[in-house]
Write an enzyme that holds these catalytic residues in place. Structure first.
Site, PDB file in Angstrom:
ATOM      1  N   HIS A  26       0.844  -1.194   0.000  1.00 54.05           N
ATOM      2  CA  HIS A  26       0.000   0.000   0.000  1.00 54.05           C
ATOM      3  C   HIS A  26       0.881   1.246   0.000  1.00 54.05           C
ATOM      4  O   HIS A  26       2.005   1.231   0.501  1.00 54.05           O
ATOM      5  CB  HIS A  26      -0.902   0.020   1.231  1.00 54.05           C
ATOM      6  CG  HIS A  26      -1.973  -1.019   1.211  1.00 54.05           C
ATOM      7  ND1 HIS A  26      -3.088  -0.933   2.009  1.00 54.05           N
ATOM      8  CD2 HIS A  26      -2.112  -2.162   0.490  1.00 54.05           C
ATOM      9  CE1 HIS A  26      -3.867  -1.975   1.787  1.00 54.05           C
ATOM     10  NE2 HIS A  26      -3.291  -2.749   0.873  1.00 54.05           N
TER      11      HIS A  26
ATOM     12  N   GLU B 283       0.864   3.933   1.742  1.00 56.71           N
ATOM     13  CA  GLU B 283       1.308   4.393   3.057  1.00 56.71           C
ATOM     14  C   GLU B 283       2.502   3.576   3.559  1.00 56.71           C
ATOM     15  O   GLU B 283       3.490   4.132   4.049  1.00 56.71           O
ATOM     16  CB  GLU B 283       0.171   4.284   4.089  1.00 56.71           C
ATOM     17  CG  GLU B 283      -1.058   5.089   3.742  1.00 56.71           C
ATOM     18  CD  GLU B 283      -2.132   4.294   2.999  1.00 56.71           C
ATOM     19  OE1 GLU B 283      -3.322   4.562   3.224  1.00 56.71           O
ATOM     20  OE2 GLU B 283      -1.772   3.412   2.173  1.00 56.71           O
TER      21      GLU B 283
ATOM     22  N   CYS C 298      -6.302   2.083   5.626  1.00 59.35           N
ATOM     23  CA  CYS C 298      -6.943   0.866   6.089  1.00 59.35           C
ATOM     24  C   CYS C 298      -6.370   0.480   7.456  1.00 59.35           C
ATOM     25  O   CYS C 298      -5.486   1.153   7.996  1.00 59.35           O
ATOM     26  CB  CYS C 298      -6.716  -0.263   5.079  1.00 59.35           C
ATOM     27  SG  CYS C 298      -4.998  -0.850   5.028  1.00 59.35           S
TER      28      CYS C 298
ATOM     29  N   CYS D 294      -2.498  -0.151   7.387  1.00 56.89           N
ATOM     30  CA  CYS D 294      -1.745   1.099   7.272  1.00 56.89           C
ATOM     31  C   CYS D 294      -1.857   1.939   8.535  1.00 56.89           C
ATOM     32  O   CYS D 294      -0.876   2.556   8.960  1.00 56.89           O
ATOM     33  CB  CYS D 294      -2.207   1.874   6.043  1.00 56.89           C
ATOM     34  SG  CYS D 294      -1.803   1.004   4.509  1.00 56.89           S
TER      35      CYS D 294
END
Length: 162
Positions: free
Chosen positions: A65, A67, A95, A98
């Site tokens: 992801h 992040e 999410c 993260c």
């Protein structure tokens, strides 16, 4: 432990200027066929430390992801896994995975564009910035460049469904 109060943007910047860097990363993700999510991490002075975009498909990595990739890059640049007092700008609400990474990295605050009603874990489905059992709290600013980021995500997923 009380929730931190969001500060003003670093001198000489705006929340939008920070989000612009994340938005450019989101556009790069979309061009690669990845979900258009971008992130950029800044020092408390507004210095860009790292930027990244979603790459779970390209990296064959479920943790790819924006992040997480951004935090990894910044930690390497700073030579420290603790990213205290930093500011993460991200185009979509983080999410649960993260959010956990942000807590462990001790990020100072998060500026995000669009809520993720399905998987968001900072405000939508969980107050992830202020978990009572976590030993770190962060401030949150939401809605910066909401319309642009939400439109990019909507366009991307409409195209994918065709």
């Amino acid at each position: 432990m009380a929730a931190p109060i969001p500060p003003q943007p670093p001198r000489g910047t705006s929340w939008r200027s920070l989000m612009d860097a994340a938005f450019r990363e989101a556009c790069l993700a979309a061009a690669k066929g990845e979900a258009p999510i971008g992130a950029a991490l800044f020092s408390k002075y507004g210095e860009l430390l790292a930027k990244a975009h979603n790459q779970p498909i390209g990296l064959t990595d479920p943790t790819g992801h924006a992040e997480v990739l951004c935090l990894r890059k910044a930690a390497a640049v700073l030579g420290n896994y603790r990213l205290t007092d930093t500011i993460l700008a991200v185009t979509l609400e983080p999410c649960l995975m993260c959010t956990g990474a942000l807590i462990h990295a001790r990020v100072g605050g998060v500026v995000f564009a669009a809520r993720d009603d399905r998987a968001g874990a900072l405000v939508s489905n969980l107050d992830g910035a202020n978990l009572p059992f976590a030993n770190h709290r962060m401030w949150v600013v939401e809605g910066v460049m909401h319309d642009e980021c939400a439109a990019l995500l909507k366009r991307f997923f409409l195209e994918r469904r065709k």
